[in-house]
Scaffold this motif. Structure first.
Motif, PDB file in Angstrom:
ATOM      1  N   PHE A 100      -9.887  -9.763  10.594  1.00 26.51           N
ATOM      2  CA  PHE A 100      -9.754 -10.167   9.201  1.00 26.51           C
ATOM      3  C   PHE A 100     -10.194  -9.011   8.311  1.00 26.51           C
ATOM      4  CE2 PHE A 100      -9.416 -13.491   6.020  1.00 26.51           C
ATOM      5  CZ  PHE A 100     -10.225 -13.014   4.985  1.00 26.51           C
ATOM      6  N   ARG A 101      -9.363  -8.669   7.345  1.00 23.57           N
ATOM      7  CA  ARG A 101      -9.688  -7.548   6.461  1.00 23.57           C
ATOM      8  C   ARG A 101      -9.500  -7.940   5.009  1.00 23.57           C
ATOM      9  NH1 ARG A 101     -12.689  -5.621   9.711  1.00 23.57           N
ATOM     10  NH2 ARG A 101     -12.007  -4.251  11.413  1.00 23.57           N
ATOM     11  N   LEU A 102     -10.242  -7.232   4.153  1.00 29.73           N
ATOM     12  CA  LEU A 102     -10.163  -7.430   2.720  1.00 29.73           C
ATOM     13  C   LEU A 102      -9.606  -6.181   2.039  1.00 29.73           C
ATOM     14  CD1 LEU A 102     -13.730  -8.968   2.269  1.00 29.73           C
ATOM     15  CD2 LEU A 102     -11.564 -10.213   2.381  1.00 29.73           C
ATOM     16  N   LEU A 103      -9.405  -6.265   0.739  1.00 30.69           N
ATOM     17  CA  LEU A 103      -8.935  -5.097  -0.004  1.00 30.69           C
ATOM     18  C   LEU A 103      -9.913  -3.931   0.113  1.00 30.69           C
ATOM     19  CD1 LEU A 103      -7.590  -6.526  -3.370  1.00 30.69           C
ATOM     20  CD2 LEU A 103      -6.249  -5.426  -1.567  1.00 30.69           C
ATOM     21  N   THR A 104     -11.174  -4.267   0.226  1.00 30.32           N
ATOM     22  CA  THR A 104     -12.203  -3.229   0.272  1.00 30.32           C
ATOM     23  C   THR A 104     -12.371  -2.635   1.668  1.00 30.32           C
ATOM     24  OG1 THR A 104     -13.788  -5.029   0.537  1.00 30.32           O
ATOM     25  CG2 THR A 104     -13.530  -4.115  -1.665  1.00 30.32           C
ATOM     26  N   ASP A 105     -11.554  -3.084   2.632  1.00 28.25           N
ATOM     27  CA  ASP A 105     -11.692  -2.607   4.013  1.00 28.25           C
ATOM     28  C   ASP A 105     -10.719  -1.490   4.347  1.00 28.25           C
ATOM     29  OD1 ASP A 105     -12.382  -5.938   5.247  1.00 28.25           O
ATOM     30  OD2 ASP A 105     -13.770  -4.315   4.728  1.00 28.25           O
ATOM     31  N   ARG A 106     -10.321  -0.718   3.344  1.00 36.07           N
ATOM     32  CA  ARG A 106      -9.330   0.327   3.593  1.00 36.07           C
ATOM     33  C   ARG A 106      -9.698   1.180   4.802  1.00 36.07           C
ATOM     34  NH1 ARG A 106      -9.413   4.945  -0.600  1.00 36.07           N
ATOM     35  NH2 ARG A 106     -11.248   5.356   0.648  1.00 36.07           N
ATOM     36  N   GLY A 107     -10.946   1.585   4.912  1.00 37.77           N
ATOM     37  CA  GLY A 107     -11.368   2.458   5.995  1.00 37.77           C
ATOM     38  C   GLY A 107     -11.466   1.778   7.343  1.00 37.77           C
ATOM     39  N   ARG A 108     -11.283   0.468   7.375  1.00 39.16           N
ATOM     40  CA  ARG A 108     -11.441  -0.269   8.622  1.00 39.16           C
ATOM     41  C   ARG A 108     -10.114  -0.689   9.234  1.00 39.16           C
ATOM     42  NH1 ARG A 108     -16.063  -4.654   7.729  1.00 39.16           N
ATOM     43  NH2 ARG A 108     -16.088  -4.551  10.013  1.00 39.16           N
ATOM     44  N   PHE A 109      -9.020  -0.388   8.538  1.00 42.22           N
ATOM     45  CA  PHE A 109      -7.717  -0.652   9.139  1.00 42.22           C
ATOM     46  C   PHE A 109      -7.450   0.400  10.215  1.00 42.22           C
ATOM     47  CE2 PHE A 109      -5.432  -4.052   7.007  1.00 42.22           C
ATOM     48  CZ  PHE A 109      -6.241  -4.297   5.911  1.00 42.22           C
ATOM     49  N   THR A 110      -7.015  -0.056  11.374  1.00 44.36           N
ATOM     50  CA  THR A 110      -6.912   0.825  12.518  1.00 44.36           C
ATOM     51  C   THR A 110      -5.578   1.558  12.623  1.00 44.36           C
ATOM     52  OG1 THR A 110      -8.360  -0.688  13.723  1.00 44.36           O
ATOM     53  CG2 THR A 110      -7.145   0.925  15.034  1.00 44.36           C
ATOM     54  N   TYR A 111      -4.499   0.861  12.327  1.00 39.63           N
ATOM     55  CA  TYR A 111      -3.164   1.405  12.581  1.00 39.63           C
ATOM     56  C   TYR A 111      -2.430   1.633  11.262  1.00 39.63           C
ATOM     57  CZ  TYR A 111      -4.554  -0.583  17.022  1.00 39.63           C
ATOM     58  OH  TYR A 111      -5.255  -0.888  18.146  1.00 39.63           O
ATOM     59  N   TRP A 112      -1.933   2.834  11.086  1.00 43.59           N
ATOM     60  CA  TRP A 112      -1.285   3.232   9.842  1.00 43.59           C
ATOM     61  C   TRP A 112       0.122   3.755  10.074  1.00 43.59           C
ATOM     62  CZ3 TRP A 112      -3.446   2.994   4.909  1.00 43.59           C
ATOM     63  CH2 TRP A 112      -4.789   2.605   4.862  1.00 43.59           C
ATOM     64  N   GLY A 113       0.983   3.485   9.101  1.00 40.74           N
ATOM     65  CA  GLY A 113       2.315   4.062   9.120  1.00 40.74           C
ATOM     66  C   GLY A 113       2.342   5.395   8.391  1.00 40.74           C
ATOM     67  N   GLN A 114       3.526   5.985   8.311  1.00 40.43           N
ATOM     68  CA  GLN A 114       3.688   7.298   7.710  1.00 40.43           C
ATOM     69  C   GLN A 114       3.933   7.253   6.206  1.00 40.43           C
ATOM     70  OE1 GLN A 114       3.240  10.258   9.445  1.00 40.43           O
ATOM     71  NE2 GLN A 114       2.422   8.751  10.873  1.00 40.43           N
ATOM     72  N   GLY A 115       4.220   6.081   5.684  1.00 38.52           N
ATOM     73  CA  GLY A 115       4.408   5.929   4.249  1.00 38.52           C
ATOM     74  C   GLY A 115       5.860   5.939   3.825  1.00 38.52           C
ATOM     75  N   THR A 116       6.104   5.342   2.667  1.00 37.67           N
ATOM     76  CA  THR A 116       7.425   5.332   2.059  1.00 37.67           C
ATOM     77  C   THR A 116       7.234   5.549   0.547  1.00 37.67           C
ATOM     78  OG1 THR A 116       9.509   4.095   1.885  1.00 37.67           O
ATOM     79  CG2 THR A 116       7.486   2.796   1.771  1.00 37.67           C
ATOM     80  N   GLN A 117       8.026   6.425  -0.016  1.00 38.58           N
ATOM     81  CA  GLN A 117       7.831   6.855  -1.400  1.00 38.58           C
ATOM     82  C   GLN A 117       8.523   5.919  -2.371  1.00 38.58           C
ATOM     83  OE1 GLN A 117       5.983   9.554  -2.631  1.00 38.58           O
ATOM     84  NE2 GLN A 117       6.467   8.711  -4.657  1.00 38.58           N
ATOM     85  N   VAL A 118       7.777   5.514  -3.393  1.00 45.21           N
ATOM     86  CA  VAL A 118       8.326   4.723  -4.495  1.00 45.21           C
ATOM     87  C   VAL A 118       8.166   5.534  -5.771  1.00 45.21           C
ATOM     88  CG1 VAL A 118       8.086   2.646  -5.892  1.00 45.21           C
ATOM     89  CG2 VAL A 118       7.823   2.519  -3.396  1.00 45.21           C
ATOM     90  N   THR A 119       9.250   5.721  -6.464  1.00 45.94           N
ATOM     91  CA  THR A 119       9.219   6.449  -7.736  1.00 45.94           C
ATOM     92  C   THR A 119       9.824   5.562  -8.819  1.00 45.94           C
ATOM     93  OG1 THR A 119       9.450   8.563  -6.594  1.00 45.94           O
ATOM     94  CG2 THR A 119       9.920   8.526  -8.953  1.00 45.94           C
ATOM     95  N   VAL A 120       9.054   5.337  -9.863  1.00 51.40           N
ATOM     96  CA  VAL A 120       9.499   4.511 -10.976  1.00 51.40           C
ATOM     97  C   VAL A 120       9.603   5.392 -12.218  1.00 51.40           C
ATOM     98  CG1 VAL A 120       9.074   2.439 -12.332  1.00 51.40           C
ATOM     99  CG2 VAL A 120       8.294   2.549  -9.956  1.00 51.40           C
TER     100      VAL A 120
END
Length: 122
Positions: A100-120
């Motif tokens: 279980f994770r919260l918004l404040t747990d950014r550093g505790r997420f284990t698995y990350w993707g490479q990202g996708t760019q959004v430009t507005v």
């Protein structure tokens, strides 16, 4: 080990909508969307935790405009973004964790993707 893939990022006009997708290699209990602008700290946007009903939390800057949801049959988490603003422009990352994770747990997420760019643009 869980693999994470984001998709859906593109360029849009302010006021438009866009949906990002995050696919994981297997079921992941907690999944969050984060965004980062070059030179700034990565910030949490929304988190969804599994269960019935799902637990969802949003950053103040997106609450009421963004919706996070999941389709566990597809191991896919969505971020529906409405009324987009120029300030929403960023690289959007998806991250997963078995706990279980919260918004404040950014550093505790284990698995990350490479990202996708959004430009507005205005």
């Amino acid at each position: 080990q869980i693999e994470v893939w984001e998709s859906g990022g593109t360029s849009v006009q302010a006021g438009q909508s866009l949906t990002l997708s995050c696919r994981t290699s297997r079921y992941t209990y907690s999944v969050g969307w984060f965004r980062q602008v070059s030179g700034k700290e990565r910030e949490a946007v929304a988190v969804i935790n599994g269960g019935r009903p799902n637990n969802t939390v949003y950053a103040d800057s997106v609450r009421g405009r963004f919706t996070i949801s999941r389709d566990d049959n597809k191991n896919t988490i969505y971020l529906q973004m409405n009324s987009l603003k120029v300030d929403d422009s960023a690289m959007y990352y998806c991250a997963g964790d078995p706990a279980f994770r919260l918004l404040t747990d950014r550093g505790r997420f284990t698995y990350w993707g490479q990202g996708t760019q959004v430009t507005v643009s205005s």
